[in-house]
Design a protein around this motif. Sequence first.
Motif, PDB file in Angstrom:
ATOM      1  N   GLY A 107       0.651  -1.177   0.285  1.00 52.38           N
ATOM      2  CA  GLY A 107      -0.034  -0.059  -0.048  1.00 52.38           C
ATOM      3  C   GLY A 107       0.835   0.980   0.276  1.00 52.38           C
ATOM      4  O   GLY A 107       0.275   2.441  -0.442  1.00 52.38           O
ATOM      5  N   GLY A 108       2.329   0.952   0.195  1.00 48.47           N
ATOM      6  CA  GLY A 108       3.039   2.251   0.596  1.00 48.47           C
ATOM      7  C   GLY A 108       3.328   2.670  -0.904  1.00 48.47           C
ATOM      8  O   GLY A 108       4.034   3.400  -1.332  1.00 48.47           O
ATOM      9  N   HIS A 109       3.750   1.498  -1.592  1.00 44.83           N
ATOM     10  CA  HIS A 109       3.947   1.756  -3.330  1.00 44.83           C
ATOM     11  C   HIS A 109       2.744   2.069  -4.004  1.00 44.83           C
ATOM     12  O   HIS A 109       3.194   3.187  -4.546  1.00 44.83           O
ATOM     13  CB  HIS A 109       4.429   0.041  -3.462  1.00 44.83           C
ATOM     14  CG  HIS A 109       5.431  -0.426  -3.436  1.00 44.83           C
ATOM     15  ND1 HIS A 109       5.103  -2.189  -3.176  1.00 44.83           N
ATOM     16  CD2 HIS A 109       6.448  -0.437  -2.398  1.00 44.83           C
ATOM     17  CE1 HIS A 109       6.475  -2.332  -2.681  1.00 44.83           C
ATOM     18  NE2 HIS A 109       6.924  -1.526  -2.224  1.00 44.83           N
ATOM     19  N   LEU A 110       1.522   1.600  -2.704  1.00 40.24           N
ATOM     20  CA  LEU A 110       0.847   2.490  -3.969  1.00 40.24           C
ATOM     21  C   LEU A 110       0.751   3.670  -3.779  1.00 40.24           C
ATOM     22  O   LEU A 110      -0.322   4.751  -5.063  1.00 40.24           O
ATOM     23  CB  LEU A 110      -0.338   1.444  -3.829  1.00 40.24           C
ATOM     24  CG  LEU A 110      -0.189   0.520  -4.502  1.00 40.24           C
ATOM     25  CD1 LEU A 110      -1.517  -0.320  -4.311  1.00 40.24           C
ATOM     26  CD2 LEU A 110      -1.015   0.405  -6.451  1.00 40.24           C
ATOM     27  N   ALA A 111       0.300   4.101  -2.291  1.00 35.80           N
ATOM     28  CA  ALA A 111       0.345   5.868  -1.662  1.00 35.80           C
ATOM     29  C   ALA A 111       1.409   7.260  -2.453  1.00 35.80           C
ATOM     30  O   ALA A 111       1.035   7.426  -3.477  1.00 35.80           O
ATOM     31  CB  ALA A 111       1.119   5.716  -0.501  1.00 35.80           C
ATOM     32  N   LEU A 112       2.447   6.052  -2.914  1.00 38.71           N
ATOM     33  CA  LEU A 112       3.939   6.933  -3.434  1.00 38.71           C
ATOM     34  C   LEU A 112       2.796   6.639  -5.216  1.00 38.71           C
ATOM     35  O   LEU A 112       2.904   7.851  -5.685  1.00 38.71           O
ATOM     36  CB  LEU A 112       4.659   6.409  -3.712  1.00 38.71           C
ATOM     37  CG  LEU A 112       5.837   6.421  -2.376  1.00 38.71           C
ATOM     38  CD1 LEU A 112       6.719   6.053  -1.790  1.00 38.71           C
ATOM     39  CD2 LEU A 112       5.840   7.824  -1.643  1.00 38.71           C
ATOM     40  N   TRP A 113       2.406   5.856  -5.683  1.00 42.93           N
ATOM     41  CA  TRP A 113       2.021   5.934  -7.025  1.00 42.93           C
ATOM     42  C   TRP A 113       1.116   6.799  -7.059  1.00 42.93           C
ATOM     43  O   TRP A 113       0.923   7.542  -8.251  1.00 42.93           O
ATOM     44  CB  TRP A 113       1.513   4.764  -7.673  1.00 42.93           C
ATOM     45  CG  TRP A 113       1.100   4.902  -9.272  1.00 42.93           C
ATOM     46  CD1 TRP A 113       2.022   4.561 -10.085  1.00 42.93           C
ATOM     47  CD2 TRP A 113      -0.408   4.867  -8.883  1.00 42.93           C
ATOM     48  NE1 TRP A 113       0.788   4.534 -11.263  1.00 42.93           N
ATOM     49  CE2 TRP A 113       0.103   4.983 -10.284  1.00 42.93           C
ATOM     50  CE3 TRP A 113      -1.203   5.177  -8.337  1.00 42.93           C
ATOM     51  CZ2 TRP A 113      -1.806   5.193 -11.200  1.00 42.93           C
ATOM     52  CZ3 TRP A 113      -2.799   4.828  -8.833  1.00 42.93           C
ATOM     53  CH2 TRP A 113      -2.563   5.094 -10.693  1.00 42.93           C
ATOM     54  N   SER A 114       0.367   7.067  -6.084  1.00 48.07           N
ATOM     55  CA  SER A 114      -1.104   7.555  -6.181  1.00 48.07           C
ATOM     56  C   SER A 114      -0.843   9.314  -6.411  1.00 48.07           C
ATOM     57  O   SER A 114      -0.813  10.283  -7.118  1.00 48.07           O
ATOM     58  CB  SER A 114      -2.030   7.610  -4.927  1.00 48.07           C
ATOM     59  OG  SER A 114      -0.837   8.544  -3.743  1.00 48.07           O
ATOM     60  N   ALA A 115       0.364   9.368  -6.071  1.00 50.38           N
ATOM     61  CA  ALA A 115       0.480  10.851  -5.575  1.00 50.38           C
ATOM     62  C   ALA A 115       1.277  11.570  -6.714  1.00 50.38           C
ATOM     63  O   ALA A 115       1.190  12.941  -7.073  1.00 50.38           O
ATOM     64  CB  ALA A 115       1.971  11.577  -4.551  1.00 50.38           C
ATOM     65  N   ALA A 116       2.345  10.461  -7.922  1.00 48.97           N
ATOM     66  CA  ALA A 116       2.268  10.738  -9.646  1.00 48.97           C
ATOM     67  C   ALA A 116       1.920  10.549 -10.123  1.00 48.97           C
ATOM     68  O   ALA A 116       1.992  10.478 -11.762  1.00 48.97           O
ATOM     69  CB  ALA A 116       4.020  10.690  -9.123  1.00 48.97           C
ATOM     70  N   ARG A 117       0.569  10.156 -10.043  1.00 50.37           N
ATOM     71  CA  ARG A 117      -0.538   9.266 -11.154  1.00 50.37           C
ATOM     72  C   ARG A 117      -1.117  10.283 -12.376  1.00 50.37           C
ATOM     73  O   ARG A 117      -0.816   9.725 -13.306  1.00 50.37           O
ATOM     74  CB  ARG A 117      -1.709   8.042 -10.463  1.00 50.37           C
ATOM     75  CG  ARG A 117      -2.802   9.412 -10.194  1.00 50.37           C
ATOM     76  CD  ARG A 117      -3.591   9.014  -9.148  1.00 50.37           C
ATOM     77  NE  ARG A 117      -4.674   9.895  -9.108  1.00 50.37           N
ATOM     78  CZ  ARG A 117      -4.941   9.947  -8.579  1.00 50.37           C
ATOM     79  NH1 ARG A 117      -3.935  10.621  -7.161  1.00 50.37           N
ATOM     80  NH2 ARG A 117      -6.535  11.086  -7.789  1.00 50.37           N
ATOM     81  N   GLN A 118      -0.880  10.965 -11.956  1.00 46.71           N
ATOM     82  CA  GLN A 118      -1.162  12.670 -12.569  1.00 46.71           C
ATOM     83  C   GLN A 118      -0.388  12.631 -13.965  1.00 46.71           C
ATOM     84  O   GLN A 118      -0.648  13.194 -15.670  1.00 46.71           O
ATOM     85  CB  GLN A 118      -1.535  13.821 -12.378  1.00 46.71           C
ATOM     86  CG  GLN A 118      -0.254  14.654 -11.869  1.00 46.71           C
ATOM     87  CD  GLN A 118       0.259  14.248 -10.700  1.00 46.71           C
ATOM     88  OE1 GLN A 118      -0.550  13.397  -9.960  1.00 46.71           O
ATOM     89  NE2 GLN A 118       1.157  14.324 -10.544  1.00 46.71           N
TER      90      GLN A 118
END
Length: 142
Positions: A81-92
């Motif tokens: 979930g930490g990987h996905l949290a970081l990805w969520s910040a850069a997904r744009q």
Amino acid sequence: VVVIHGGFWKAQYGVEYAQPLAADLARRGWAAYAPEYRRVGNGGGYPETFDDVHAAMQRLAEPELDLDLSSGVVVIGHSAGGHLALWSAARQRFRRWSEGAVPVRAVMVSPRASTSSLTESYQMYIPPLRWPEGRMSRARWR
């Protein structure tokens, strides 16, 4: 606050690991949400897992929730979930997930502790943060 569970990317570890933290944050007056996502063994992988997290983030913008997202969202993730949290910040940055992406303001990643001990993990592994006066008032995140 979006709380994304970990679980080694495997299907047997689900959202039930993030729900206690989200519930505690809600009891303390924060708008908190623990989304589920597909993992290896239940239809997840690329791009499905990322589609699920993106959809969960976009759900925050639904009018019936009446959330003020002008300052962005805080995302907490444990392990996978930490990987996905970081990805969520850069997904744009990715065309597939860029349109209308709800902005992420801050990310907390807990790579070594379960979601039930994020406070202990924070105290052990993350140095104290000093925010300028008024930058992170609780009123903004209600």
